[in-house]
Design a protein around this motif. Sequence first.
Motif, mmCIF file in Angstrom:
data_model
loop_
_atom_site.group_PDB
_atom_site.id
_atom_site.type_symbol
_atom_site.label_atom_id
_atom_site.label_comp_id
_atom_site.label_asym_id
_atom_site.label_seq_id
_atom_site.Cartn_x
_atom_site.Cartn_y
_atom_site.Cartn_z
ATOM 1 N N ARG A 303 -62.093 -53.316 88.549
ATOM 2 C CA ARG A 303 -62.681 -53.997 89.714
ATOM 3 C C ARG A 303 -62.726 -53.062 90.914
ATOM 4 O O ARG A 303 -63.730 -53.022 91.646
ATOM 5 C CB ARG A 303 -61.867 -55.249 90.054
ATOM 6 C CG ARG A 303 -62.344 -55.946 91.324
ATOM 7 C CD ARG A 303 -61.534 -57.192 91.632
ATOM 8 N NE ARG A 303 -61.950 -57.793 92.902
ATOM 9 C CZ ARG A 303 -61.442 -58.921 93.393
ATOM 10 N NH1 ARG A 303 -60.496 -59.572 92.724
ATOM 11 N NH2 ARG A 303 -61.881 -59.399 94.556
ATOM 12 N N GLU A 307 -66.130 -52.112 92.937
ATOM 13 C CA GLU A 307 -66.297 -52.504 94.334
ATOM 14 C C GLU A 307 -66.427 -51.312 95.268
ATOM 15 O O GLU A 307 -67.036 -51.429 96.351
ATOM 16 C CB GLU A 307 -65.155 -53.407 94.764
ATOM 17 C CG GLU A 307 -65.187 -54.763 94.067
ATOM 18 C CD GLU A 307 -64.097 -55.712 94.536
ATOM 19 O OE1 GLU A 307 -64.279 -56.928 94.398
ATOM 20 O OE2 GLU A 307 -63.050 -55.215 95.027
ATOM 21 N N GLY A 321 -76.176 -58.306 96.521
ATOM 22 C CA GLY A 321 -76.155 -58.944 95.209
ATOM 23 C C GLY A 321 -76.633 -58.061 94.085
ATOM 24 O O GLY A 321 -76.528 -58.446 92.908
ATOM 25 N N VAL A 334 -68.721 -60.388 89.945
ATOM 26 C CA VAL A 334 -68.302 -61.540 90.744
ATOM 27 C C VAL A 334 -66.777 -61.588 90.713
ATOM 28 O O VAL A 334 -66.185 -61.614 89.625
ATOM 29 C CB VAL A 334 -68.885 -62.852 90.171
ATOM 30 C CG1 VAL A 334 -68.388 -64.049 90.967
ATOM 31 C CG2 VAL A 334 -70.405 -62.789 90.166
ATOM 32 N N ASN A 337 -64.695 -63.491 88.242
ATOM 33 C CA ASN A 337 -64.739 -63.099 86.827
ATOM 34 C C ASN A 337 -63.949 -61.826 86.561
ATOM 35 O O ASN A 337 -64.304 -61.038 85.684
ATOM 36 C CB ASN A 337 -66.190 -62.906 86.379
ATOM 37 C CG ASN A 337 -66.994 -64.187 86.442
ATOM 38 O OD1 ASN A 337 -66.437 -65.276 86.313
ATOM 39 N ND2 ASN A 337 -68.300 -64.062 86.648
#
Length: 481
Positions: A303, A307, A321, A334, A337
């Motif tokens: 993650r 990010e 998005g 997301v 998730n």
Amino acid sequence: MSLTSALNNAFSGLRANTRAAEIIATNISNATTESYGRREVALEPGMNGTGGVHISGVTRHSDPVVMADRQNSDASLGYSDSMYAFAKGLENAVGESGAPGSLTGRVSAFENALLSAASNPASTQRLELVATTANDLANTLNALGAEVQDARATADRNISNQVDSLNSAMVRLDEINNKIIKASSTGGELASLLDERQKVLDSVSEIVPLRVVERERGDIAVFTAGGAALLDGRPYEVGFTQTNAIAAGTTLAGGGLSGLTLHGLALDSGPNGPFAGGSLAANFEIRDGEGVERQAELDGIARDLIERLDDSGPDGTLAAGDPGLFTDAGLAFVPANEVGIANRIGLNTLVSPSGGGAWRLRDGLGAAGPGEVGDASLLQGVSAALSTSSVPSSSNLASVSRSFIDHSAEFASAASGSRVRAENQRSFASSQNIALKELEMSKGVDTDSELQRLMQVEQQYAASAKVMSTVDELMERLMAI
């Protein structure tokens, strides 16, 4: 004493010594056989005042205290072996820090490729190398996630097999109990049955620490060290349902995995439950504890990587998005998730190696076409994003400011440290187990002592035979008178 009495005494001595020699030979031949208890002929004076000796049975010698300590040591070693195998497998998958193909090696290769491309952004070859190293990094995270889930699935299968072994062993011990009770009431020999019983107990002693209680009729009850009854008058069935497929989000707490039951009643399958302490508990720890935690850490690292380079990162061509350089199976990540993202992370297909879109690494994923070939600002921005220290969004990583390479290095270091601790625990448990087995064997068959006893039996046999020969000569003389 009459000649008949002397003859009867000598004959009973021959019979007793013959049986003693057989038992000694059996002891010597089984001196190194595990679960074998040393035998000795039990003798008592002849019945009804007839003199001589009577074989009352065969006594099996064992030390129940040492045996119980050794069985508990078997369970400790089983736990340590299982935990070490998991830690070693994960360390091997992570790789040696900095080595080519290792997690940290993949990160370093990606950062070096970015620096190389930034020094000559017009080079398609260098841009493609960035794509290749980025793809390798994503694949490595996928492989590590798969390694953790494979270990959890293997642990689940092991639990199922060990539960079956426990249930089969208790059924067999119940059958042996019945035979022992019957043999005790009819005066039958028990030594072979006791050996078989010990062998069955030893076959499952590494699965869970056992506490064996002998009853008045010679049968036994078997409990776990945590107090769960496995056999007490009848076998108590341990229940478990194997799970065919285990994913990152499949957990015991979430209802996706089975725990243990005992005769239909749910049990605590954790480290404080009644089945704690052996390889069975280790497999639950791998499946529900260590495996889940390592997966969470990998998910946190994946993650963090996504990010750092998403639509809020250095690539200004991305709209809100849009998926960034690294995606969640091709889609934008997301936060809800996060579970299993290490297994799903992938390189954006727009810049897949040899796909012809490597120029987007220089000009932006959302660029309409190639831009200024000498512009290295985006490549430098991606490199800076990876090396910048920041507090990760994931709660699975420490809430301290770290760079991406720091997170990867900490995971690799933790994997190595876990292996070292597991190896130390395993080494201690193995040494203790070996010492207890040697102590148990020392209280078993001593071949030197058995050979000395055999010499004594031979002398006693010869003496009885001499008596019979003398009586025979005397009887012949009497018959000749």
